[in-house]
Design a protein around this motif. Structure first.
Motif, short mmCIF file in Angstrom:
data_model
loop_
_atom_site.label_atom_id
_atom_site.label_comp_id
_atom_site.label_asym_id
_atom_site.label_seq_id
_atom_site.Cartn_x
_atom_site.Cartn_y
_atom_site.Cartn_z
N ASP A 1 11.21 6.37 15.80
CA ASP A 1 11.14 7.80 15.45
C ASP A 1 10.52 8.00 14.08
OD1 ASP A 1 12.41 8.57 17.86
OD2 ASP A 1 14.34 8.02 16.99
N ASN A 2 9.32 7.46 13.87
CA ASN A 2 8.62 7.69 12.61
C ASN A 2 7.13 7.79 12.82
OD1 ASN A 2 7.69 4.99 12.81
ND2 ASN A 2 9.35 4.21 11.53
N ASP A 3 6.48 8.51 11.92
CA ASP A 3 5.04 8.73 11.96
C ASP A 3 4.51 8.70 10.54
OD1 ASP A 3 4.94 9.55 14.86
OD2 ASP A 3 6.10 11.25 14.09
N PHE A 4 3.33 8.12 10.33
CA PHE A 4 2.67 8.20 9.03
C PHE A 4 1.27 7.62 9.10
CE2 PHE A 4 5.43 4.39 8.96
CZ PHE A 4 4.52 3.37 8.70
N GLY B 1 0.80 -1.20 0.00
CA GLY B 1 0.00 0.00 0.00
C GLY B 1 0.84 1.26 0.00
N VAL B 2 0.27 2.35 0.51
CA VAL B 2 0.91 3.65 0.46
C VAL B 2 0.80 4.34 1.82
CG1 VAL B 2 0.63 4.01 -2.02
CG2 VAL B 2 -1.22 4.65 -0.45
N ILE B 3 1.64 5.37 2.02
CA ILE B 3 1.62 6.15 3.24
C ILE B 3 1.58 7.63 2.91
CG2 ILE B 3 2.83 4.36 4.52
CD1 ILE B 3 5.38 5.99 4.34
N ALA B 4 1.15 8.44 3.87
CA ALA B 4 1.09 9.89 3.69
C ALA B 4 1.41 10.57 5.01
CB ALA B 4 -0.28 10.32 3.19
N ARG B 5 1.80 11.85 4.92
CA ARG B 5 2.24 12.63 6.08
C ARG B 5 3.28 11.87 6.89
NH1 ARG B 5 -3.20 15.74 8.38
NH2 ARG B 5 -3.59 16.96 6.50
N ALA B 6 4.20 11.25 6.19
CA ALA B 6 5.25 10.47 6.85
C ALA B 6 6.42 11.37 7.22
CB ALA B 6 5.72 9.35 5.92
N SER B 7 6.99 11.13 8.40
CA SER B 7 8.15 11.87 8.85
C SER B 7 9.02 10.96 9.71
CB SER B 7 7.73 13.11 9.65
OG SER B 7 6.99 12.75 10.80
N ALA C 1 0.15 16.11 11.31
CA ALA C 1 -0.20 17.33 10.58
C ALA C 1 0.64 17.57 9.33
CB ALA C 1 -0.07 18.54 11.50
N THR C 2 1.84 17.03 9.27
CA THR C 2 2.73 17.29 8.13
C THR C 2 3.51 16.03 7.80
OG1 THR C 2 4.53 18.02 9.58
CG2 THR C 2 3.00 19.72 8.78
N GLY C 3 4.25 16.09 6.69
CA GLY C 3 5.09 14.98 6.27
C GLY C 3 5.05 14.80 4.77
N ALA C 4 5.44 13.64 4.31
CA ALA C 4 5.54 13.35 2.88
C ALA C 4 4.92 12.00 2.57
CB ALA C 4 7.00 13.37 2.44
N PRO C 5 4.50 11.77 1.33
CA PRO C 5 3.96 10.47 0.94
C PRO C 5 5.04 9.43 0.71
CG PRO C 5 3.93 11.95 -0.93
CD PRO C 5 4.41 12.76 0.24
N GLY C 6 4.61 8.16 0.61
CA GLY C 6 5.57 7.10 0.36
C GLY C 6 4.88 5.77 0.15
N VAL C 7 5.63 4.68 0.37
CA VAL C 7 5.14 3.33 0.11
C VAL C 7 5.36 2.44 1.32
CG1 VAL C 7 5.43 3.44 -2.39
CG2 VAL C 7 7.35 2.71 -0.96
N ILE C 8 4.58 1.36 1.38
CA ILE C 8 4.67 0.37 2.46
C ILE C 8 4.41 -1.00 1.84
CG2 ILE C 8 2.26 0.79 3.08
CD1 ILE C 8 3.01 0.13 5.98
N CYS C 9 5.22 -2.00 2.20
CA CYS C 9 5.09 -3.29 1.51
C CYS C 9 5.78 -4.40 2.29
CB CYS C 9 5.74 -3.17 0.12
SG CYS C 9 5.26 -4.45 -1.04
N SER C 10 5.26 -5.62 2.15
CA SER C 10 5.90 -6.82 2.66
C SER C 10 6.65 -7.53 1.54
CB SER C 10 4.86 -7.78 3.23
OG SER C 10 4.15 -7.20 4.28
N GLU C 11 7.44 -8.55 1.91
CA GLU C 11 8.09 -9.36 0.89
C GLU C 11 7.05 -10.20 0.15
OE1 GLU C 11 10.68 -12.33 2.49
OE2 GLU C 11 9.31 -12.83 4.11
#
Length: 209
Positions: free
Chosen positions: A97-100, A85-91, A171-181
């Motif tokens: 030390d991560n949030d999304f 899937g995908v992630i958003a507001r990731a930091s 409240a803020t961050g950037a988009p990205g991806v999330i995935c298993s093997e």
């Protein structure tokens, strides 16, 4: 308003490293998001939906109202604990030390109906916000929009209304991806949305930075 693409990645390059445009957000005991077969992205199997994820840190500026979209390449593995899937507001960087926020399809039901989930990872802790059983097919696009405190999930151009949720944790961050093997993603796109949101994905096979 329509979505405005800011970043794209078709993962068409030698791996396994994902590259300088990405910040790994490895959580729990999982490994990094990597390039597979020089054509797609994959992750590592571990504990919880935060375990293999990465946010875009390349060129471009993201507003708080943003989206992430990616193509689901396969549904070969149907045991519990595998997803894409995908992630958003990731930091942040490596857990805790991560949030999304995330939207994932869990490959654990034998298909074509799969559990689709929207949730959040805050300080490395995963919390599910809503789930829904949805039919998915190879090359469908999953996307997540975050506007204010509203989260919306789409299958191609169709909004999954059962996954409409509100949350004010991030409240803020950037988009990205999330995935298993074993399961794979392709054709990532991330960008900004206007106040109306609700537009269809605009995935293209764009080149990598």
């Amino acid at each position: 308003m329509a979505r405005t693409p800011v970043a794209t990645d078709n993962f068409n390059r030698a791996g396994p490293a994902l590259g300088a445009n990405w910040q790994q957000l490895t959580n729990w005991s999982g490994g990094d998001i990597t390039i597979n077969s020089s054509t797609r992205a994959t992750g590592y199997s571990g504990n919880g939906p935060g375990n293999s994820s990465a946010r875009w840190v390349g060129a471009g500026t993201f507003t708080a109202d943003q989206y992430a979209a990616a193509k689901l390449v396969n549904f070969d593995y149907q045991n519990a604990g595998f997803w894409s899937g995908v992630i958003a507001r990731a930091s942040g960087d490596e857990a805790p030390d991560n949030d999304f926020y995330y939207a994932i399809v869990e490959h654990n039901s034998g298909g074509p109906t799969y559990l689709t989930r929207v949730g959040k990872v805050v300080n490395g802790t995963d919390t599910s916000l809503a789930t829904s059983s949805q039919a998915w097919s190879v090359n469908d696009v999953i996307s997540l929009e975050v506007e204010g405190t509203s989260l919306r999930v789409f299958r191609n151009d169709t909004q999954i209304t059962a996954l409409n949720v509100t949350d004010a944790s991030l409240a803020t961050g950037a988009p990205g991806v999330i995935c298993s093997e074993v399961v794979y993603l392709d054709d990532f796109e991330g960008g900004n949305i206007g106040e109306d949101g609700g537009s269809a994905p605009t995935i293209t096979d764009a080149g990598d930075e």
